[in-house]
Design an enzyme around this catalytic site. Sequence first.
Site, mmCIF file in Angstrom:
data_model
loop_
_atom_site.group_PDB
_atom_site.id
_atom_site.type_symbol
_atom_site.label_atom_id
_atom_site.label_comp_id
_atom_site.label_asym_id
_atom_site.label_seq_id
_atom_site.Cartn_x
_atom_site.Cartn_y
_atom_site.Cartn_z
ATOM 1 N N LYS A 76 -11.607 -11.222 21.496
ATOM 2 C CA LYS A 76 -11.635 -10.002 22.311
ATOM 3 C C LYS A 76 -10.271 -9.310 22.306
ATOM 4 O O LYS A 76 -10.181 -8.102 22.080
ATOM 5 C CB LYS A 76 -12.065 -10.365 23.740
ATOM 6 C CG LYS A 76 -12.198 -9.183 24.676
ATOM 7 C CD LYS A 76 -13.179 -9.464 25.804
ATOM 8 C CE LYS A 76 -12.605 -10.348 26.880
ATOM 9 N NZ LYS A 76 -11.589 -9.673 27.705
ATOM 10 N N GLN A 122 -1.091 -8.496 28.994
ATOM 11 C CA GLN A 122 -1.512 -7.094 29.158
ATOM 12 C C GLN A 122 -0.329 -6.238 29.577
ATOM 13 O O GLN A 122 -0.130 -5.138 29.059
ATOM 14 C CB GLN A 122 -2.646 -6.998 30.181
ATOM 15 C CG GLN A 122 -3.933 -7.630 29.666
ATOM 16 C CD GLN A 122 -5.074 -7.561 30.654
ATOM 17 O OE1 GLN A 122 -4.899 -7.110 31.793
ATOM 18 N NE2 GLN A 122 -6.239 -8.008 30.246
ATOM 19 N N ASP A 152 -7.843 -17.952 30.503
ATOM 20 C CA ASP A 152 -9.258 -17.553 30.551
ATOM 21 C C ASP A 152 -10.205 -18.751 30.441
ATOM 22 O O ASP A 152 -11.402 -18.619 30.680
ATOM 23 C CB ASP A 152 -9.567 -16.560 29.423
ATOM 24 C CG ASP A 152 -8.881 -15.213 29.648
ATOM 25 O OD1 ASP A 152 -8.491 -14.918 30.798
ATOM 26 O OD2 ASP A 152 -8.716 -14.462 28.669
ATOM 27 N N LYS A 175 -8.370 -11.739 38.170
ATOM 28 C CA LYS A 175 -9.185 -11.545 36.961
ATOM 29 C C LYS A 175 -10.448 -10.752 37.336
ATOM 30 O O LYS A 175 -10.510 -10.168 38.410
ATOM 31 C CB LYS A 175 -9.528 -12.901 36.332
ATOM 32 C CG LYS A 175 -8.308 -13.655 35.834
ATOM 33 C CD LYS A 175 -7.631 -12.914 34.696
ATOM 34 C CE LYS A 175 -6.358 -13.591 34.250
ATOM 35 N NZ LYS A 175 -5.591 -12.790 33.310
HETATM 36 C C1 S3P Z 1 -5.462 -10.445 27.726
HETATM 37 C C2 S3P Z 1 -4.524 -11.027 28.524
HETATM 38 C C3 S3P Z 1 -4.857 -11.900 29.672
HETATM 39 C C4 S3P Z 1 -6.296 -12.388 29.602
HETATM 40 C C5 S3P Z 1 -7.260 -11.293 29.268
HETATM 41 C C6 S3P Z 1 -6.913 -10.671 27.926
HETATM 42 C C7 S3P Z 1 -5.021 -9.584 26.613
HETATM 43 O O1 S3P Z 1 -4.695 -11.146 30.848
HETATM 44 O O2 S3P Z 1 -6.669 -12.976 30.836
HETATM 45 O O3 S3P Z 1 -8.590 -11.786 29.208
HETATM 46 O O4 S3P Z 1 -5.849 -9.244 25.734
HETATM 47 O O5 S3P Z 1 -3.835 -9.219 26.589
HETATM 48 P P1 S3P Z 1 -3.283 -11.023 31.609
HETATM 49 O O6 S3P Z 1 -2.338 -10.321 30.736
HETATM 50 O O7 S3P Z 1 -3.585 -10.237 32.854
HETATM 51 O O8 S3P Z 1 -2.872 -12.435 31.893
#
Ligand code: S3P
Length: 425
Positions: free
Chosen positions: A20, A167, A312, A339
């Site tokens: 993803k 993120q 996750d 989340k």
């Molecule tokens: C993700 C980062 C994670 C993860 C999310 C996808 C990403 O979140 O939990 O499902 O693609 O950068 P966080 O950056 O909030 O930890």
Amino acid sequence: MKLNFKQPSLGGKIEVPGDKSISHRSIMFGALAEGKTVIRHFLKGEDCLSTIDCFRKLGVKIEETDEEIIVHGAGWDGLKEPSSILDTGNSGTTTRLMLGILAGRPFHSVMIGDESIARRPMDRVTVPLASMGADIAGRDNGRFTPLSIRGRKLQTTEYKLPVASAQVKSAVIFAALQAEGESVIIEPEATRDHTEKMIEQFGGTVRREEDRIIIQGGQSFKGTDVYVPGDISSAAFFMVAAAIAPNSEIVLENTGLNETRTGIIDVFKQMGADMTVEKTSSEGEEIGTITIRTSNLKGTEISGALIPRLIDEIPVIALLATQAEGDTIIRDAEELKVKETNRIDTVVDELKKLGADIEATDDGMIIRGKSKLHGGSVSSHGDHRIGMVMAIASLITDGEVELDDHEAIAVSYPEFFEHLNQLVK
Ligand code: S3P
């Protein structure tokens, strides 16, 4: 949905859908690059389709066939002011990463998501972006969606992330790429590095010096071919299924094995799982085959730098821990509270309904094994990963599990039930 599996074994071979995180980023870099990007094994889950939809609204031509996604990028300036609201659906990654891109584009845009997105903190991104000169307004002082972005010229930053979040890191990287000069982002713990890897794949540069990520602004990218490895976060559900179901052995091919994502493999080893991991390719993103068999498991402790490498997977690890001898303690995982749902509460509440001995703590949970699980009525609470945990739990319950709101699973794994039925013997 009624799940009544009569405690089966699992066997066979599958390839889980594309990662993803990497799928989102492949659309984003494809859109920002000059020329054509061809993406194979893209995840056509709802979250990544939201990203495609947003970039189409920004004027990027994106073609979809059964096998490929083709993005016709026209560089940073190829993005145009959208004439309608950008809807990011359930996707935190789309919302947060797009903020970093849109903050530096010379036009106005408005972003909205679903009810879950409306509860998730966006100030973790809007605050560092504002310090780079971004003009973003939103509900409750820019903390929540809907958000309105007036793109403008951005300045460089030296930003120490207060939470370990890929993120937030990625949003700041996208902003830094548009500033003039060098920016530095400092991580408290290493988080997934797919954005950094993809910068290089699209012909750009990024430097890493210990916990510092150094980005030169003003970079342009070139369209390329991307193969998205299988999502280890999706594979995790079947890894747990095979480990806890009797007489099982399954093979998961072409699974992403990026070090920043393989915390779950470390935990399986700590718990004594019967598994083998074989790397098949290490160009760009590492890829390999995971074989996992029914296992005699023991409880473990999960904390510290391991947490961002399996954030996750914690909901499904909680299920695994119910089938291990002894206690499993998960600490330093407050991030679970922000989340798609508060995943400390939803996991604990739902697994308890099936007879698990599990307790929430301030920053994680304690699971006491081994418990015999029974049937019951549970809900995904609109959270794809909670839905999949409960579906996997139903494999070992001694009665029927009624799962409410199973549709949420399509956010990250539309073929989940097809694959589950394929593996069940
Ligand atoms: C993700 C980062 C994670 C993860 C999310 C996808 C990403 O979140 O939990 O499902 O693609 O950068 P966080 O950056 O909030 O930890």
